[in-house]
Write a protein that holds these residues in place. Structure first.
Motif, PDB file in Angstrom:
ATOM      1  N   VAL A 160       0.864  -1.173   0.000  1.00 29.31           N
ATOM      2  CA  VAL A 160       0.000   0.000   0.000  1.00 29.31           C
ATOM      3  C   VAL A 160       0.906   1.230   0.000  1.00 29.31           C
ATOM      4  CG1 VAL A 160      -1.761   1.314   1.241  1.00 29.31           C
ATOM      5  CG2 VAL A 160      -1.830  -1.193   1.267  1.00 29.31           C
ATOM      6  N   SER A 161       0.832   2.003  -1.080  1.00 28.99           N
ATOM      7  CA  SER A 161       1.638   3.223  -1.178  1.00 28.99           C
ATOM      8  C   SER A 161       1.089   4.291  -0.243  1.00 28.99           C
ATOM      9  CB  SER A 161       1.621   3.736  -2.619  1.00 28.99           C
ATOM     10  OG  SER A 161       2.237   5.007  -2.685  1.00 28.99           O
TER      11      SER A 161
ATOM     12  N   GLN B 138      -1.767   9.575   1.190  1.00 33.02           N
ATOM     13  CA  GLN B 138      -1.791  10.238   2.499  1.00 33.02           C
ATOM     14  C   GLN B 138      -0.631  11.224   2.650  1.00 33.02           C
ATOM     15  OE1 GLN B 138      -1.757   6.746   2.279  1.00 33.02           O
ATOM     16  NE2 GLN B 138      -3.955   6.555   2.430  1.00 33.02           N
ATOM     17  N   GLY B 139       0.148  11.411   1.588  1.00 36.04           N
ATOM     18  CA  GLY B 139       1.289  12.320   1.647  1.00 36.04           C
ATOM     19  C   GLY B 139       2.477  11.733   2.398  1.00 36.04           C
TER      20      GLY B 139
ATOM     21  N   ASP C  46       5.848   9.437   2.275  1.00 36.41           N
ATOM     22  CA  ASP C  46       6.856   8.989   1.320  1.00 36.41           C
ATOM     23  C   ASP C  46       7.370   7.604   1.731  1.00 36.41           C
ATOM     24  OD1 ASP C  46       8.376   9.238  -0.967  1.00 36.41           O
ATOM     25  OD2 ASP C  46       9.986  10.360   0.007  1.00 36.41           O
ATOM     26  N   ALA C  47       6.448   6.635   1.731  1.00 35.34           N
ATOM     27  CA  ALA C  47       6.785   5.274   2.147  1.00 35.34           C
ATOM     28  C   ALA C  47       5.738   4.320   1.592  1.00 35.34           C
ATOM     29  CB  ALA C  47       6.818   5.177   3.673  1.00 35.34           C
ATOM     30  N   THR C  48       6.065   3.039   1.630  1.00 30.40           N
ATOM     31  CA  THR C  48       5.123   1.987   1.269  1.00 30.40           C
ATOM     32  C   THR C  48       4.983   1.061   2.465  1.00 30.40           C
ATOM     33  OG1 THR C  48       5.713   2.086  -1.073  1.00 30.40           O
ATOM     34  CG2 THR C  48       4.670   0.051  -0.312  1.00 30.40           C
ATOM     35  N   THR C  49       3.752   0.674   2.760  1.00 26.56           N
ATOM     36  CA  THR C  49       3.509  -0.298   3.820  1.00 26.56           C
ATOM     37  C   THR C  49       3.186  -1.629   3.152  1.00 26.56           C
ATOM     38  OG1 THR C  49       2.741   1.376   5.365  1.00 26.56           O
ATOM     39  CG2 THR C  49       2.103  -0.902   5.822  1.00 26.56           C
ATOM     40  N   TRP C  50       3.919  -2.648   3.554  1.00 21.96           N
ATOM     41  CA  TRP C  50       3.773  -4.003   3.023  1.00 21.96           C
ATOM     42  C   TRP C  50       3.104  -4.862   4.096  1.00 21.96           C
ATOM     43  CZ3 TRP C  50       5.669  -5.230  -1.886  1.00 21.96           C
ATOM     44  CH2 TRP C  50       6.443  -4.236  -2.495  1.00 21.96           C
ATOM     45  N   TYR C  51       1.996  -5.517   3.735  1.00 19.36           N
ATOM     46  CA  TYR C  51       1.266  -6.381   4.660  1.00 19.36           C
ATOM     47  C   TYR C  51       1.496  -7.837   4.283  1.00 19.36           C
ATOM     48  CZ  TYR C  51      -1.396  -2.244   6.066  1.00 19.36           C
ATOM     49  OH  TYR C  51      -1.776  -1.013   6.544  1.00 19.36           O
TER      50      TYR C  51
END
Length: 184
Positions: A128-129, A133-134, A136-141
């Motif tokens: 999930v980029s 939400q502004g 500068d990261a990606t969350t990986w589930y």
């Protein structure tokens, strides 16, 4: 020697001062620029709370206990109290934001039957980029384990954080079927 000849000559101390002042100014500007661009001193990481109903589960305890103290240029960071259960973070002097892991989360709302999954080693990750939400990261589930694990990786960090954590997830949490949300 006439007085006209003495007035035309510069005293050596005056010449040295005239040269040293601009050089000292340039050196001072360079030192100030280097100090201003240095990574800030790293202290404990503050993490907000998010719904994590399984954060205190045996699976999360096993995962958190197996996480590395360091990888690449990242070092495990202390969390500001009260630290949320099931969380860990790593900092690097080369990256402004930390890598954050959270275990025991609820199923991501965006994760549905049409979601793209990336398989790293044998772990299925749903990315999930943070752009919307502004962030500068990606969350990986990790979506194929008995608990949902999220790893937030700052953009430009490279693959090492996710690869390192994937190895630990693979070793500590058994793979299982995925359970995506239905497509709305």
């Amino acid at each position: 020697m006439s007085s006209d000849e003495t007035d035309d000559r510069r005293h050596p101390a005056l010449v040295a001062t005239a040269i040293a002042l601009p050089v000292a100014l340039v050196v001072g500007v360079i030192v100030a620029a280097v100090l201003a661009t240095r990574a800030p001193e790293q202290g404990p990481v503050a993490l907000g709370t998010v719904p994590a109903p399984d954060a205190e589960s045996a699976d999360c305890a096993s995962l958190l206990g197996a996480l590395p103290g360091e990888f690449d240029s990242f070092t495990r960071a202390a969390l500001v109290d009260p630290a949320p259960a099931g969380a860990a973070a790593w900092q690097s002097p080369d990256v402004a934001e930390p890598v954050v892991l959270r275990c025991g989360l609820e199923r991501p709302a965006e994760f549905d039957q049409a979601s793209r999954l990336d398989v790293i080693d044998d772990v299925q990750w749903f990315p999930v980029s943070g752009d919307a939400q502004g962030i500068d990261a990606t969350t990986w589930y990790a979506v194929d384990r008995p608990v949902y694990v999220a790893v937030t990786v700052p953009t430009g960090t490279g693959p090492t954080p996710l690869q390192t954590i994937t190895a630990v997830v693979s070793q500590t949490l058994a793979a299982g079927p995925i359970d995506p949300n239905p497509i709305n």
